[in-house]
Enzyme design. Structure first.
Site, PDB file in Angstrom:
ATOM      1  N   ASP A   1       0.845  -1.196   0.000  1.00 49.57           N
ATOM      2  CA  ASP A   1       0.000   0.000   0.000  1.00 49.57           C
ATOM      3  C   ASP A   1       0.879   1.245   0.000  1.00 49.57           C
ATOM      4  OD1 ASP A   1      -2.019   1.863   0.371  1.00 49.57           O
ATOM      5  OD2 ASP A   1      -2.136   1.518   2.541  1.00 49.57           O
TER       6      ASP A   1
ATOM      7  N   ASP B   1      -4.465   3.565   2.865  1.00 51.75           N
ATOM      8  CA  ASP B   1      -5.846   3.088   3.062  1.00 51.75           C
ATOM      9  C   ASP B   1      -5.889   1.613   3.468  1.00 51.75           C
ATOM     10  OD1 ASP B   1      -5.181   1.840   0.708  1.00 51.75           O
ATOM     11  OD2 ASP B   1      -6.872   2.621  -0.459  1.00 51.75           O
TER      12      ASP B   1
ATOM     13  N   ASP C   1      -1.745  -1.284  -3.839  1.00 49.89           N
ATOM     14  CA  ASP C   1      -2.079  -0.545  -5.062  1.00 49.89           C
ATOM     15  C   ASP C   1      -0.972  -0.721  -6.104  1.00 49.89           C
ATOM     16  OD1 ASP C   1      -0.079   1.295  -4.091  1.00 49.89           O
ATOM     17  OD2 ASP C   1      -1.645   2.138  -2.784  1.00 49.89           O
TER      18      ASP C   1
ATOM     19  N   ASP D   1      -5.513 -10.152 -15.299  1.00 52.05           N
ATOM     20  CA  ASP D   1      -6.521 -11.180 -15.041  1.00 52.05           C
ATOM     21  C   ASP D   1      -7.766 -10.801 -15.832  1.00 52.05           C
ATOM     22  OD1 ASP D   1      -8.067 -13.175 -13.683  1.00 52.05           O
ATOM     23  OD2 ASP D   1      -6.796 -12.912 -11.912  1.00 52.05           O
TER      24      ASP D   1
ATOM     25  N   ASP E   1      -9.953 -16.039 -16.037  1.00 49.72           N
ATOM     26  CA  ASP E   1     -10.753 -16.515 -14.907  1.00 49.72           C
ATOM     27  C   ASP E   1     -11.810 -17.539 -15.363  1.00 49.72           C
ATOM     28  OD1 ASP E   1     -11.385 -15.941 -12.003  1.00 49.72           O
ATOM     29  OD2 ASP E   1     -13.343 -15.462 -12.871  1.00 49.72           O
TER      30      ASP E   1
ATOM     31  N   GLU F   1      -7.716 -20.481 -16.210  1.00 47.80           N
ATOM     32  CA  GLU F   1      -8.076 -21.093 -14.926  1.00 47.80           C
ATOM     33  C   GLU F   1      -9.186 -22.100 -15.191  1.00 47.80           C
ATOM     34  OE1 GLU F   1      -9.941 -20.271 -10.495  1.00 47.80           O
ATOM     35  OE2 GLU F   1     -10.764 -19.318 -12.258  1.00 47.80           O
TER      36      GLU F   1
ATOM     37  N   HIS G   1      -4.867 -17.541  -4.801  1.00 54.44           N
ATOM     38  CA  HIS G   1      -5.659 -16.726  -3.869  1.00 54.44           C
ATOM     39  C   HIS G   1      -6.964 -17.401  -3.455  1.00 54.44           C
ATOM     40  CE1 HIS G   1      -7.225 -16.154  -7.825  1.00 54.44           C
ATOM     41  NE2 HIS G   1      -8.319 -15.610  -7.333  1.00 54.44           N
ATOM     42  N   ASP G   2      -7.210 -18.615  -3.952  1.00 57.74           N
ATOM     43  CA  ASP G   2      -8.452 -19.321  -3.622  1.00 57.74           C
ATOM     44  C   ASP G   2      -8.238 -20.546  -2.750  1.00 57.74           C
ATOM     45  OD1 ASP G   2     -10.046 -17.627  -5.235  1.00 57.74           O
ATOM     46  OD2 ASP G   2      -9.596 -18.821  -7.027  1.00 57.74           O
TER      47      ASP G   2
HETATM   48  C1  GLC Z   1     -12.059 -17.569  -9.896  1.00 59.99           C
HETATM   49  C2  GLC Z   1     -11.260 -16.680  -8.996  1.00 59.99           C
HETATM   50  C3  GLC Z   1     -11.976 -16.530  -7.701  1.00 59.99           C
HETATM   51  C4  GLC Z   1     -13.312 -15.897  -7.978  1.00 59.99           C
HETATM   52  C5  GLC Z   1     -14.099 -16.689  -9.009  1.00 59.99           C
HETATM   53  C6  GLC Z   1     -15.232 -15.897  -9.552  1.00 59.99           C
HETATM   54  O1  GLC Z   1     -12.143 -18.870  -9.410  1.00 59.99           O
HETATM   55  O2  GLC Z   1      -9.968 -17.198  -8.856  1.00 59.99           O
HETATM   56  O3  GLC Z   1     -11.243 -15.748  -6.800  1.00 59.99           O
HETATM   57  O4  GLC Z   1     -14.065 -15.813  -6.795  1.00 59.99           O
HETATM   58  O5  GLC Z   1     -13.300 -17.016 -10.111  1.00 59.99           O
HETATM   59  O6  GLC Z   1     -14.763 -14.893 -10.387  1.00 59.99           O
END
Ligand code: GLC
Length: 528
Positions: free
Chosen positions: A24, A28, A32, A101, A203, A267, A328-329
């Site tokens: 950051d 905030d 960023d 992304d 995605d 993905e 991140h999931d």
């Molecule tokens: C993908 C992303 C995830 C998101 C989902 C809906 O799986 O990695 O973070 O919640 O798509 O966009």
């Protein structure tokens, strides 16, 4: 044989930045783009080749940027278009690449397109989203379940129809069967390619188009509750339709119209035999489909051996492999296998054949961070509390040093830091010979120094007592990787004339092939 002309994304290592949590600069508590810029030298020094940024586009943040309200701009929380232009230039100046992304399956319900689409049944953009009449009894059109729980259909009282959302109701699915929508989304790719981005992570690509007629999905026989309600049914008709391949081939064709080996990484969570179809064919190439095998595999030499063999066996001719330990999931690698084995996993990721993607923070061994109930941000957790589906634990801010909030922010971080940030941070680990960060730097340097690790063939060896082993071979060089996936010492029968290049443990390995608990070693086989 010359390998000089291989595209960068085959030899390179990708690093995923979760921008909210990286650095950051405004106070905030949210990372960023100027923050990413400020940390580029760190990434260069680490030895990665490309950064993939999770979404930075204007968004109400219902799903933290995966609900895009404008595909061709930057959210003010992250910065401006000028900031991304500066970042692209600075990344390129350092000889690295930048991936964004692309979220094509759904937009935000605050996107102008959706506002128009829902304004009336005869709005020209009505068909840009997926609208459906109620059943005669008023019920939802079919049984499809949103990945975040509940029906995939949301009633719109004003126009008297349901719209489809595979994720939150704030994320209406776009209708890729509509040619105007399809053209508009292709223009989004052009917009960013023209600005110089080197590619995209795409995605939920396997969700992008749904079966015509919207048939009910079959219910699963075994009731798997591990990740929530969506696992109650087989996603037969709402995902992985043949038309998805046409769309990804069209994206690929568009990308190929640009110079510089732009890359598209999809993905896709599917079994390998379906996953690899997204490579397309030599005549009609598609994308590099993420291989999430290592995220789900049981952590044993036998199971990882079987996974590598299984993947290798289904890769189509010319299909370049790739490997991922986390994102991140999903729970972090250090959480899944423990800190000691996470070092072995890093050696595995960075010595396997195929493009590795490193998730930010894994290079310093970040754990999953426990989030107190009043700090939960993730909609997945808020909608299914306590089911273990929350993703906040893997999105905690990057700790850079021992100053306040780990040097991440001058304000209050949007999510709690790892509790051990005063000692587990980049500055501390940079000075430690035995740290996870030092190991990553050494592994990345070794990979760069040996084309064999980047491009060589892979030959799996039989598992010996908990040790996973494979050779990488190229142009007369043979490297052997032996990984002890157990917490006990183990012995591997080394070929003669093996010389250790790197151990996951700080001091030198034994020369007889015996591995310490949780140790991995890369050897070079000298020609006698
Ligand atoms: C993908 C992303 C995830 C998101 C989902 C809906 O799986 O990695 O973070 O919640 O798509 O966009």
């Amino acid at each position: 044989m010359s390998h000089d002309r291989e595209p960068w994304w085959k030899t390179g290592v990708v690093y995923q930045v979760y921008p909210r949590s990286f650095q950051d600069t405004t106070g905030d508590g949210i990372g960023d783009l100027p923050g990413v810029l400020a940390r580029l030298d760190y990434l260069k020094d680490l030895g990665i080749d490309a950064l993939w940024l999770s979404p930075i586009f204007p968004s109400p943040m219902a799903d933290f940027g995966y609900d895009v309200a404008d595909y061709c701009n930057v959210d003010p929380r992250f910065g401006t278009l000028a900031d991304i232009d500066r970042l692209i230039a600075a990344v390129h100046e350092r000889g690295m690449r930048l991936l964004l992304d692309f979220v094509p399956n759904h937009s935000s319900d605050q996107h102008q397109w959706f506002k128009e689409s829902r304004s009336s049944r005869d709005n020209p953009k009505r068909d840009w989203y997926i609208w459906h009449d109620a059943r005669p009894d008023g019920g939802v059109p079919n049984n499809w379940i949103s990945d975040f729980g509940g029906s995939s259909w949301e009633w719109d009282a004003a126009t008297g129809q349901y719209y489809l959302h595979a994720f939150l109701k704030e994320q209406p699915d776009l209708n890729w069967r509509n040619p105007d929508l399809r053209a508009a989304m292709m223009d989004v790719l052009r917009f960013w390619f023209d600005r110089g981005v080197d590619g995209f992570r795409i995605d939920v690509l396997w969700h992008i188009v749904k079966a015509e007629g919207f048939p009910d999905n079959p219910r699963k026989l075994d009731h798997v509750q591990r990740m929530g309600e969506m696992f109650d049914q087989l996603q037969v008709y709402n995902t992985n339709q043949p038309e998805a391949h046409e769309i990804s081939a069209e994206m690929r064709e568009l990308a190929d119209g640009y110079t510089g080996d732009r890359v598209l990484i999809g993905e896709i969570y599917l079994p390998f035999e379906d996953l690899v179809k997204y490579y397309g064919t030599p005549e009609r190439p598609e994308v590099l489909p993420f291989n999430f095998g290592l995220i789900n595999v049981e952590w044993s030499a036998e199971a990882v051996h079987a996974l590598i063999a299984e993947y290798d066996a289904v890769l189509p001719p010319g299909g370049w492999p790739n490997w991922v330990l986390g994102n991140h999931d999903r729970p972090r690698i250090a959480h899944r296998v423990g800190e000691a084995q996470a070092r072995v996993a890093a050696m595995l990721l960075l010595t396997l054949r195929g493009t590795p993607t490193v998730y930010y923070g894994d290079e310093i061994g970040l754990p999953d961070v426990t989030i107190p109930p009043d700090r939960v941000m993730d909609p997945a957790e808020l909608r299914n509390p306590g089911k273990g589906v929350g993703r906040d634990p893997v999105r905690s801010p990057m700790p850079w040093d021992a100053s306040a909030h780990g040097g991440f922010t001058n304000g209050e971080p949007w999510l709690p830091m790892n509790p051990d940030w005063p000692t587990r941070n980049v500055a501390v680990e940079a000075d430690q010979d035995g740290s996870m960060l030092t190991l990553h730097k050494r592994l990345l340097a070794l990979r760069r120094a040996h084309r064999t690790l980047q491009l060589g063939d892979i030959h799996l060896k039989p598992v010996q007592g908990g040790v996973l082993a494979y050779e990488r071979r190229l142009d007369g060089e043979t490297l052997l990787v032996t990984l002890n996936l157990t917490a006990e010492p183990a012995l591997y029968a080394l070929p003669a004339l093996s010389r250790a290049l790197l151990s996951t443990l700080p001091d030198d390995p034994a020369t007889d092939g015996s591995l310490r608990a949780n140790e991995g070693v890369v050897w070079v086989l000298e020609r006698g």
